[in-house]
Design an enzyme around this catalytic site. Structure first.
Site, PDB file in Angstrom:
ATOM      1  N   GLU A   1      10.309   3.600   6.775  1.00 61.98           N
ATOM      2  CA  GLU A   1      10.100   2.252   6.862  1.00 61.98           C
ATOM      3  C   GLU A   1      11.031   1.696   8.118  1.00 61.98           C
ATOM      4  OE1 GLU A   1       8.157  -0.714   5.968  1.00 61.98           O
ATOM      5  OE2 GLU A   1       9.395  -1.402   7.614  1.00 61.98           O
TER       6      GLU A   1
ATOM      7  N   ARG B   1     -11.865 -18.927   4.535  1.00 65.18           N
ATOM      8  CA  ARG B   1     -10.696 -19.138   5.424  1.00 65.18           C
ATOM      9  C   ARG B   1     -11.163 -19.323   6.780  1.00 65.18           C
ATOM     10  NH1 ARG B   1      -6.267 -14.972   2.989  1.00 65.18           N
ATOM     11  NH2 ARG B   1      -5.637 -16.264   1.416  1.00 65.18           N
TER      12      ARG B   1
ATOM     13  N   ALA C   1       8.122   5.673  12.237  1.00 63.69           N
ATOM     14  CA  ALA C   1       7.085   6.447  12.600  1.00 63.69           C
ATOM     15  C   ALA C   1       6.831   6.367  14.082  1.00 63.69           C
ATOM     16  CB  ALA C   1       5.950   6.437  11.566  1.00 63.69           C
TER      17      ALA C   1
ATOM     18  N   ALA D   1       0.670  -1.258  -0.022  1.00 65.10           N
ATOM     19  CA  ALA D   1       0.034  -0.190   0.164  1.00 65.10           C
ATOM     20  C   ALA D   1       0.796   1.172   0.031  1.00 65.10           C
ATOM     21  CB  ALA D   1      -0.857  -0.020   1.226  1.00 65.10           C
TER      22      ALA D   1
ATOM     23  N   ASP E   1       1.502  -0.430  15.293  1.00 62.62           N
ATOM     24  CA  ASP E   1       1.955   1.049  15.448  1.00 62.62           C
ATOM     25  C   ASP E   1       1.033   2.139  14.898  1.00 62.62           C
ATOM     26  OD1 ASP E   1       3.907  -0.311  16.197  1.00 62.62           O
ATOM     27  OD2 ASP E   1       5.436   0.431  14.713  1.00 62.62           O
TER      28      ASP E   1
HETATM   29  P1  ADP Z   1       0.030  -3.446   3.655  1.00 65.27           P
HETATM   30  O1  ADP Z   1      -0.379  -4.755   2.877  1.00 65.27           O
HETATM   31  O2  ADP Z   1      -1.015  -2.488   3.980  1.00 65.27           O
HETATM   32  O3  ADP Z   1       0.875  -2.459   2.496  1.00 65.27           O
HETATM   33  P2  ADP Z   1       2.266  -4.544   4.635  1.00 65.27           P
HETATM   34  O4  ADP Z   1       2.421  -5.397   6.070  1.00 65.27           O
HETATM   35  O5  ADP Z   1       2.700  -4.832   3.518  1.00 65.27           O
HETATM   36  O6  ADP Z   1       1.137  -3.765   4.599  1.00 65.27           O
HETATM   37  O7  ADP Z   1       3.426  -3.224   4.987  1.00 65.27           O
HETATM   38  C1  ADP Z   1       3.420  -2.445   6.124  1.00 65.27           C
HETATM   39  C2  ADP Z   1       4.628  -1.979   6.455  1.00 65.27           C
HETATM   40  O8  ADP Z   1       4.736  -0.707   7.409  1.00 65.27           O
HETATM   41  C3  ADP Z   1       5.813  -2.920   6.822  1.00 65.27           C
HETATM   42  O9  ADP Z   1       7.003  -2.900   5.816  1.00 65.27           O
HETATM   43  C4  ADP Z   1       6.270  -2.516   8.257  1.00 65.27           C
HETATM   44  O10 ADP Z   1       7.495  -2.659   8.699  1.00 65.27           O
HETATM   45  C5  ADP Z   1       5.808  -1.011   7.960  1.00 65.27           C
HETATM   46  N1  ADP Z   1       5.852  -0.423   9.507  1.00 65.27           N
HETATM   47  C6  ADP Z   1       4.968  -0.939  10.591  1.00 65.27           C
HETATM   48  N2  ADP Z   1       5.115   0.053  11.632  1.00 65.27           N
HETATM   49  C7  ADP Z   1       5.859   1.235  11.044  1.00 65.27           C
HETATM   50  C8  ADP Z   1       6.311   2.472  11.800  1.00 65.27           C
HETATM   51  N3  ADP Z   1       5.928   2.607  13.031  1.00 65.27           N
HETATM   52  N4  ADP Z   1       7.271   3.128  11.084  1.00 65.27           N
HETATM   53  C9  ADP Z   1       7.466   2.780   9.828  1.00 65.27           C
HETATM   54  N5  ADP Z   1       7.089   1.852   9.201  1.00 65.27           N
HETATM   55  C10 ADP Z   1       6.307   0.841   9.824  1.00 65.27           C
END
Ligand code: ADP
Length: 591
Positions: free
Chosen positions: A168, A420, A289, A149, A359
């Site tokens: 990230e 599922r 973040a 996303a 988070d």
């Molecule tokens: P989506 O399918 O909604 O894109 P994903 O699980 O594939 O979700 O990706 C979410 C991303 O956000 C992961 O790479 C994760 O490491 C990152 N993430 C989660 N919490 C934080 C945060 N506090 N700050 C930065 N990145 C984060």
């Protein structure tokens, strides 16, 4: 485009901890030694050059680890070992298997070299985390999370002319998306047309919505279904994702509808990362973040971020896109919100990345975002009990093929191609463990033994897979009632032939008459959290009063508006790509 205020330098901060242990007492001999360790997919082979008690060089000469998630371990651990002269190097989170395999392989080589391995292991743990020098900075758009996303949003915002940074927290991009097969449901796609399969976005939307218990806002579901094909074509034609020439048919869809990248999750994420970087998106790894910055009018104007003890504020002139994924790996949160399953405590494993701990949901809640559907947590029904992760070699259950689940009594208990939640409920009612069985003809039609040779070998060694000529043998291997199993298979075949399956199966009507037989042991795992922040059709985040929180957009698993009480398989990638793109375009226009 606004001037970027920071120029950050990536510094490899290998904390070379001075250690209390004595220097290794090693032999004075030297040379290059090969060692092996068990990786996720196959042996990892290293060559270690070792001279006079010193590890001169570590090179990985063979491995079959998946691209993407293990890259960080492969690129940092050998260097960290040499730099620190230690085997006590931090594993890379999310790539623990690969990290441990590399360390084992180096240990093996050092043993052969006659080195004092224990002294290399008994040092203080060395961090191999990359540190980014953080400074306050201003961008048009700040995207939180580099999963499917976030990357889709970042690319669209950048292509609309915005300056974009993606923050990230992990040392690699991809989140849960890179761990998935990245199968994307889209009606009227190119493969359906080739195969003469009639479909429509209306059917897809209806099936998604009904599959989610009619809980979701139907207009949000319609947006996903109506834009899924365009999103798949965008990934294929603009981003460069290469797709298989077959369709995937997950439970809940009336027809085969999903396309799958040749290289699965990495086959979607890696091209997105490459495209984003080539087009000027900054991706800051290892950067977390922490909280939103909100101005006096309640508008989100930035984010506080951190990296290895440093903090900074990233101002977002146009807005922030929240794309930090769900909370499947947060045991406390999922146990607290869960109302459906008996327990989701730590005894239940997860298919998720350890990063997916909610988070962003907490950050958004702290500034008044409305959380919806939080109690709806999806269990993936059948996973490897050793890892909690789904099996590639369970592919017959999503390929329109034959496969049955049985319990210890050798009896079926559920429609194995149902949605599922139905399958998970069925398996939980058997005490949480089930066995999946298919035959050689099924494996051959799907080319499973060639495609998943490593997984079969690993699972055989781990004691969760077995193959034998007769049903009696596979039953005995797992202590299953063999007589019942034989009778069960006969009854299954009769039901399929007469179009009258005992458990109401109407798709995957494939008989299994002859061995050899394949059997897998499986358990349920937390897979997807349907709940999250509420968004509207523009991907704007709503507050508890139903108004838009200015400057804040969200997309992907962090949102709670799309999948109701159950996400239909292959619809998540459609959702994250469609709403990621909507969020990216709208935040870029939000001047
Ligand atoms: P989506 O399918 O909604 O894109 P994903 O699980 O594939 O979700 O990706 C979410 C991303 O956000 C992961 O790479 C994760 O490491 C990152 N993430 C989660 N919490 C934080 C945060 N506090 N700050 C930065 N990145 C984060």
């Amino acid at each position: 485009m606004k001037k970027l205020l920071n120029s950050f330098i990536a510094v490899l901060a290998l904390t070379l901890a001075a250690c209390g242990t004595s220097e290794p007492q090693n032999t004075a001999t030297g040379g290059t030694f090969k060692g092996t360790g068990k990786g996720r997919n196959a042996d990892v082979v290293v060559e270690v050059t070792y001279t006079d008690g010193k590890i001169e060089n570590v090179e990985i000469v063979e491995h079959s680890e998946s691209a993407g998630i293990s890259d960080e371990a492969i690129s940092t651990i050998p260097a960290a070992i040499v730099e620190s002269q230690s085997l006590a190097v931090d594993t890379v989170s999310g790539a623990t298997f690969t990290s441990v395999a590399i360390l084992d392989a180096v240990e093996d080589a050092l043993t052969q070299a006659g080195a004092d391995v224990e002294s290399f292991k008994n040092k203080e743990v060395v961090s191999n985390t990359e540190t980014v020098a953080l400074e306050d900075a201003t961008y048009d758009v700040v995207v939180l999370g580099a999963g499917g996303a976030g990357l889709s949003a970042a690319v669209e915002a950048r292509n609309a002319g915005a300056s974009v940074v993606v923050v990230e927290k992990m040392p690699y991009a991809g989140g849960n998306t890179i761990l998935s097969y990245a199968e994307l449901a889209c009606a009227n796609n190119w493969l359906q047309k080739e195969q003469g399969i009639e479909d429509s976005p209306e059917n897809m939307a209806q099936e998604m919505w009904e599959g989610g218990g009619k809980v979701a806002d139907k207009k949000m579901v319609d947006i996903v279904a109506n834009n899924a094909l365009e999103a798949a074509e965008w990934l294929k034609d603009e981003i460069g994702v290469e797709y298989q020439d077959y369709l995937v048919w997950e439970g809940g869809h009336s027809v085969p509808r999903a396309v799958e990248p040749v290289a699965k999750g990495p086959g979607m994420i890696n091209p997105l990362v490459d495209y984003a970087k080539e087009h000027g998106v900054e991706i800051m790894l290892n950067t977390k973040a922490e909280e939103f910055v909100v101005n006096d009018e309640g508008r989100v104007v930035g984010v506080k971020v951190s990296n290895n003890g440093q903090t900074a504020t990233f101002t977002a002139t146009n807005g922030v896109v929240l794309a930090t994924g769900g909370f499947g790996a947060n045991v406390e949160m999922r146990d607290r919100y869960n109302t459906r399953w008996q327990t989701l405590d730590a005894s239940v494993l997860t298919t998720n990345s350890p990063a997916i701990v909610g988070d962003g949901i907490v950050m958004a809640e702290n500034i008044g975002a409305n959380l919806i559907n939080m109690e709806h947590i999806q269990l993936y029904p059948f996973n490897n009990p050793l890892t909690g992760v789904f099996y590639g070699i369970e592919a017959p259950s999503w390929s329109g093929e034959g496969l049955i689940y049985v319990n210890k009594d050798g009896n079926r208990f559920v429609n194995e191609v149902a949605m599922r939640d139905v399958r998970a409920e069925g398996i939980l009612a058997q005490g949480g463990t089930a066995y999946a069985i298919y035959n050689q003809a099924v494996a051959d039609r799907l080319n499973l033994e060639e495609e998943f040779a490593e997984e079969y070998a690993r699972c055989l060694e781990g004691g969760v897979f077995y193959k034998a000529d007769t049903l009696e043998e596979i039953a005995d291997h797992f202590g299953i009632n063999a007589e019942n199993l034989v009778a069960t298979m006969d009854k299954y075949n009769e039901g399929i032939k007469n179009n009258n399956d005992e458990f109401g199966r109407t798709t995957s009507m494939v008989t299994m008459e002859e061995g050899p037989w394949f059997i897998l042991e499986g358990v349920v795992s937390v897979h997807h959290t349907m709940g999250g922040v509420e968004i509207n059709e523009n991907a704007e985040v709503l507050n508890t009063a139903g108004s838009v929180i200015e400057g804040l957009f969200a997309a992907g698993e962090v949102t709670g508006s799309i999948h109701g009480n159950n996400r239909v398989g292959t619809c998540a990638i459609a959702d994250i790509t469609v709403f990621g793109r909507i969020a990216g375009k709208n935040v870029a226009a939000n001047k």
